[in-house]
Design an enzyme around this catalytic site. Structure first.
Site, PDB file in Angstrom:
ATOM      1  N   CYS A   4      56.431  35.596  78.395  1.00  0.00           N
ATOM      2  CA  CYS A   4      56.944  34.992  77.164  1.00  0.00           C
ATOM      3  C   CYS A   4      57.601  33.681  77.569  1.00  0.00           C
ATOM      4  O   CYS A   4      57.812  33.420  78.738  1.00  0.00           O
ATOM      5  CB  CYS A   4      57.983  35.879  76.503  1.00  0.00           C
TER       6      CYS A   4
ATOM      7  N   ARG B 275      52.410  30.446  77.625  1.00  0.00           N
ATOM      8  CA  ARG B 275      52.967  31.687  78.198  1.00  0.00           C
ATOM      9  C   ARG B 275      52.832  32.869  77.245  1.00  0.00           C
ATOM     10  O   ARG B 275      53.062  34.017  77.630  1.00  0.00           O
ATOM     11  CB  ARG B 275      54.441  31.498  78.540  1.00  0.00           C
TER      12      ARG B 275
ATOM     13  N   TRP C  14      54.594  37.183  74.180  1.00  0.00           N
ATOM     14  CA  TRP C  14      53.391  37.923  74.547  1.00  0.00           C
ATOM     15  C   TRP C  14      53.836  39.372  74.543  1.00  0.00           C
ATOM     16  O   TRP C  14      54.667  39.783  75.344  1.00  0.00           O
ATOM     17  CB  TRP C  14      52.900  37.501  75.940  1.00  0.00           C
TER      18      TRP C  14
ATOM     19  N   ASN D 193      62.513  37.477  78.173  1.00  0.00           N
ATOM     20  CA  ASN D 193      61.202  37.563  78.808  1.00  0.00           C
ATOM     21  C   ASN D 193      61.319  38.622  79.887  1.00  0.00           C
ATOM     22  O   ASN D 193      62.189  38.540  80.746  1.00  0.00           O
ATOM     23  CB  ASN D 193      60.815  36.225  79.432  1.00  0.00           C
ATOM     24  N   GLY D 194      60.482  39.648  79.835  1.00  0.00           N
ATOM     25  CA  GLY D 194      60.530  40.711  80.846  1.00  0.00           C
ATOM     26  C   GLY D 194      60.432  42.070  80.168  1.00  0.00           C
ATOM     27  O   GLY D 194      60.001  42.185  79.021  1.00  0.00           O
TER      28      GLY D 194
ATOM     29  N   GLU E   9      34.159  35.953  89.931  1.00  0.00           N
ATOM     30  CA  GLU E   9      34.880  34.912  89.188  1.00  0.00           C
ATOM     31  C   GLU E   9      34.103  34.510  87.936  1.00  0.00           C
ATOM     32  O   GLU E   9      34.684  34.353  86.859  1.00  0.00           O
ATOM     33  CB  GLU E   9      35.133  33.708  90.098  1.00  0.00           C
TER      34      GLU E   9
ATOM     35  N   LYS F 225      35.491  34.841  84.034  1.00  0.00           N
ATOM     36  CA  LYS F 225      35.514  33.703  83.096  1.00  0.00           C
ATOM     37  C   LYS F 225      34.836  34.076  81.786  1.00  0.00           C
ATOM     38  O   LYS F 225      35.342  33.818  80.702  1.00  0.00           O
ATOM     39  CB  LYS F 225      34.794  32.501  83.739  1.00  0.00           C
TER      40      LYS F 225
ATOM     41  N   GLU G 180      37.016  36.694  79.821  1.00  0.00           N
ATOM     42  CA  GLU G 180      38.301  36.285  79.242  1.00  0.00           C
ATOM     43  C   GLU G 180      38.139  35.216  78.172  1.00  0.00           C
ATOM     44  O   GLU G 180      39.039  34.997  77.371  1.00  0.00           O
ATOM     45  CB  GLU G 180      39.260  35.805  80.328  1.00  0.00           C
TER      46      GLU G 180
ATOM     47  N   HIS H 184      22.566  51.440  93.801  1.00  0.00           N
ATOM     48  CA  HIS H 184      23.426  52.635  93.953  1.00  0.00           C
ATOM     49  C   HIS H 184      24.080  53.024  92.627  1.00  0.00           C
ATOM     50  O   HIS H 184      25.153  53.612  92.616  1.00  0.00           O
ATOM     51  CB  HIS H 184      24.477  52.361  95.031  1.00  0.00           C
TER      52      HIS H 184
ATOM     53  N   LYS I  20      48.966  32.331  80.202  1.00  0.00           N
ATOM     54  CA  LYS I  20      48.693  31.561  81.418  1.00  0.00           C
ATOM     55  C   LYS I  20      49.483  32.083  82.604  1.00  0.00           C
ATOM     56  O   LYS I  20      49.017  32.066  83.720  1.00  0.00           O
ATOM     57  CB  LYS I  20      49.033  30.093  81.184  1.00  0.00           C
TER      58      LYS I  20
HETATM   59  C1  AGP Z   1      42.203  33.268  85.420  1.00  0.00           C
HETATM   60  O1  AGP Z   1      41.224  32.617  84.615  1.00  0.00           O
HETATM   61  C2  AGP Z   1      43.164  34.088  84.620  1.00  0.00           C
HETATM   62  N1  AGP Z   1      43.830  33.283  83.670  1.00  0.00           N
HETATM   63  C3  AGP Z   1      44.061  34.970  85.450  1.00  0.00           C
HETATM   64  O2  AGP Z   1      43.228  35.883  86.124  1.00  0.00           O
HETATM   65  C4  AGP Z   1      44.947  34.278  86.507  1.00  0.00           C
HETATM   66  O3  AGP Z   1      44.144  33.787  87.564  1.00  0.00           O
HETATM   67  C5  AGP Z   1      45.911  35.325  87.069  1.00  0.00           C
HETATM   68  O4  AGP Z   1      46.737  35.757  86.015  1.00  0.00           O
HETATM   69  C6  AGP Z   1      46.789  34.808  88.213  1.00  0.00           C
HETATM   70  O5  AGP Z   1      47.602  33.775  87.735  1.00  0.00           O
HETATM   71  P1  AGP Z   1      48.373  32.880  88.833  1.00  0.00           P
HETATM   72  O6  AGP Z   1      47.317  32.170  89.628  1.00  0.00           O
HETATM   73  O7  AGP Z   1      49.223  31.933  88.033  1.00  0.00           O
HETATM   74  O8  AGP Z   1      49.186  33.803  89.702  1.00  0.00           O
END
Ligand code: AGP
Length: 607
Positions: free
Chosen positions: A2, A27, A74, A98-99, A479, A483, A486, A502, A602
């Protein structure tokens, strides 16, 4: 996860708080709210969804107070709606948090028994009632704050205003980041420096257990026992200028296209062009003191660790292992003195990664971090920091930071390999020279990928897809799948190409899109035969390989993309580009919010 802001000033604060909340939306953006204090009354306005909904609320114009707090949420406890939005207030106090308060259920039971009535489903609201209960004891203000904090279990960054304290805000930190900012006749509290940058470049950070009393012309800091502290005032780097999208529709599109520049900037930071050498100015350890490297991260950052594991195995005599931070922190780890722990994190605030770092620090381990935010908690609390220098990454889906993480890992590994004499000087210089070609190759790869937009529709119409690769390409397959997941909310799975037989081969059905990453490396022939296996079962294969005169041995490929040629080591940088674009255009077709995908944020600062 948050975002928190607090401002105490000699003028009304509501519009400055709203502007800061917009910078904090990366955030979390389930809901937003603000509370200000004027003439002993707390005014609170909250809204579901984005900050712009809050801004449109007609009650905002009545918020004339010179002290205020704000929050973007969030959701952790309680669905994202107005009641559960922060701030949470009573007549005498208002709190943003936040937490996660882990003993909120116990505290709630106690407070209900004292007659308190709860409105929301959140853990945060217990703080409001706890303070209200403690105020009855008429303790000295600072001690009542200390007493309240000592009753909380779990993680928090808090900003609190009080109806009987006309010009102050209390801030407290345990496990979630919190910074203070110094302004002219006003002072600030914020989740991170980014939210404060537009108002000041003078920042101090709270450490876990500390709290502060922020007035417009004075800030006092206290440790966990209420003992006064002096804090260094840091001057923020001003090299991160434009946060705006420029001509781009989305930050993500801009950040993908920025990659040739960010790679170039990062290379310039670490490579000595005159001597063809790599500079780590203050590497704190001798090579003989390191025999094993453990790489730790989450999500995309974890994928950069996967790639680095291959490089360490190929280029050094070191032992290497990797772990997902949320797994590592609960594992029965073997902490050995010649281990080097490397934490990879774009934000430098990911709670699980920070907790893993904290665990290593508590065991006196060697810790290094690779981050994009040099003022972040993970950077501040590791022995050695390697910035990736790619400027602010606003899109929640990480793109330029991923290439930056891989780049810094590669540069570090090259340097260690050379210092440990695992590679000779000629090979070291040859690899540095190849590295210097990378920005141009990334740019060419970005420019040639207009085919992706046309084929992305097949992925958006499918019920799922697979991404296959071997060796370094398997890490990039993971990766690429992340992408797509998400951004377009479609199931996609990265898988080792050799593993399909397998079990997962059963998933393949007619028309299913499958991305096969097969650069012409030692795995090429094997991967092509794995590709045949899925084509034979009806898959529509998008083959991503590198340019070559040698034709690919399969007539039934649906589509083929050829990236520029480079060394085996550096191929992951180029293979990633089409996958970033694929995810972007798939989400564009679906009409989703590309920079702020649903349910995500983020910086994941809760576990
Ligand atoms: C990546 O596209 C995501 N947004 C997410 O997996 C991100 O890489 C992960 O939360 C780690 O974040 P950080 O690199 O700020 O630690």
């Amino acid at each position: 996860m948050c975002g928190i802001i607090g401002i105490t000033s000699n003028k009304p604060v509501s519009s400055a708080i709203i502007n800061s909340l917009k910078k904090l939306e990366y955030r979390g953006y389930d809901s937003a709210g603000i509370a200000t204090l004027s003439d002993g009354f707390i005014n609170e306005v909250k809204s579901e969804g984005r900050v712009e909904n809050l801004e449109k609320n007609t009650n905002i114009k009545n918020m004339i107070g010179h002290v205020g707090i704000g929050h973007v949420r969030w959701a952790t406890h309680g669905i994202p709606n107005t009641i559960n939005a922060h701030p949470h207030s009573s007549e005498s106090v208002s709190v943003v948090h936040n937490g996660i308060i882990e003993n909120s259920t116990t505290l709630k039971k106690y407070l209900v028994s004292k007659g308190h009535k709860f409105k929301s489903q959140t853990d945060t609201e217990v703080i409001v009632h706890l303070i209200t209960e403690l105020q009855k004891e008429k303790n000295d203000f600072k001690n009542s704050i200390l007493k309240m904090l000592n009753q909380l279990e779990g993680s928090f960054a808090l900003a609190i205003i009080f109806n009987d304290q006309p010009d102050l805000i209390v801030g407290a930190r345990r496990g979630s980041p919190l910074a203070v900012g110094y302004g002219p006749n006003e002072n600030y509290l914020g989740s991170d420096s980014y939210s404060l940058k537009s108002m000041t470049n003078k920042i101090s950070y709270l450490n876990d257990g500390e709290f502060c009393i922020v007035k417009r012309n004075q800030i006092e800091f206290f440790d966990v026992n209420g003992i006064k502290l002096n804090k260094k005032i840091l001057k923020l780097s001003s090299n991160e200028q434009n946060y705006d999208k420029g001509d781009y529709k989305h930050f993500m599109a801009k950040e993908i296209d920025e990659q040739p520049i960010t790679i170039q900037n990062c290379i310039r930071e670490y490579i000595d062009n005159i001597n063809n050498d790599i500079n780590f100015y203050n590497f704190p350890w001798k090579m003989n003191d390191i025999s094993s490297v453990i790489l730790i991260g989450c999500g995309t950052a974890y994928h950069s660790c996967l790639v680095a594991k291959h490089w360490i195995e190929e280029l050094t005599s070191l032992d290497v292992s990797i772990d997902i931070a949320s797994e590592f922190r609960y594992r029965k780890n073997r902490f050995k003195k010649d281990n080097l722990y490397i934490f990879v994190s774009q934000s430098g605030e990911t709670a699980d990664t920070y907790a893993a770092l904290d665990l290593c620090n508590k065991n006196n381990m060697k810790t290094a971090s690779i981050v994009n935010v040099i003022e972040s908690s993970i950077a501040r609390d590791s022995n050695f920091v390697l910035p990736i220098h790619c400027g602010p990454e606003i899109g929640v889906a990480s793109t330029k930071a991923f290439l930056g993480q891989m780049l810094v890992l590669y540069i570090l590994i090259l340097k260690i390999s050379y210092l440990k004499k695992d590679i000779n000087k000629n090979l070291y210089i040859e690899k540095i020279k190849s590295l210097k070609e990378l920005p141009k190759l990334v740019e060419k790869t970005i420019l040639t990928e207009n085919k992706i937009q046309s084929i992305s529709g097949t992925f958006t119409e499918a019920k799922g897809s697979m991404f296959l690769g071997r060796g370094l390409s398997y890490s990039i397959a993971l990766e690429g799948a992340l992408k797509l997941k998400e951004l377009s909310y479609i199931h996609a799975e990265g898988y080792p190409a050799g593993e399909m037989k397998h079990g997962p081969l059963a998933l393949i059905e007619d028309g299913m899109p499958v991305v096969v990453l097969a650069p012409r490396d030692d795995y090429y022939k094997k991967t092509i035969s794995n590709m045949q296996e899925v084509i034979a079962r009806g898959a529509k294969v998008l083959l991503i390989t590198n340019k070559s005169k040698e034709e690919v041995v399969s007539e039934n490929i649906w589509e083929k993309i050829e990236v520029e040629n480079t060394s085996y080591d550096l191929m992951p940088f180029l293979l990633t580009i089409p996958l970033q674009k694929l995810a972007y255009y798939s989400a564009l077709k679906k009409g989703y919010d590309i920079d702020k995908p649903r349910n995500l944020a983020k910086s994941v600062t809760v576990e």
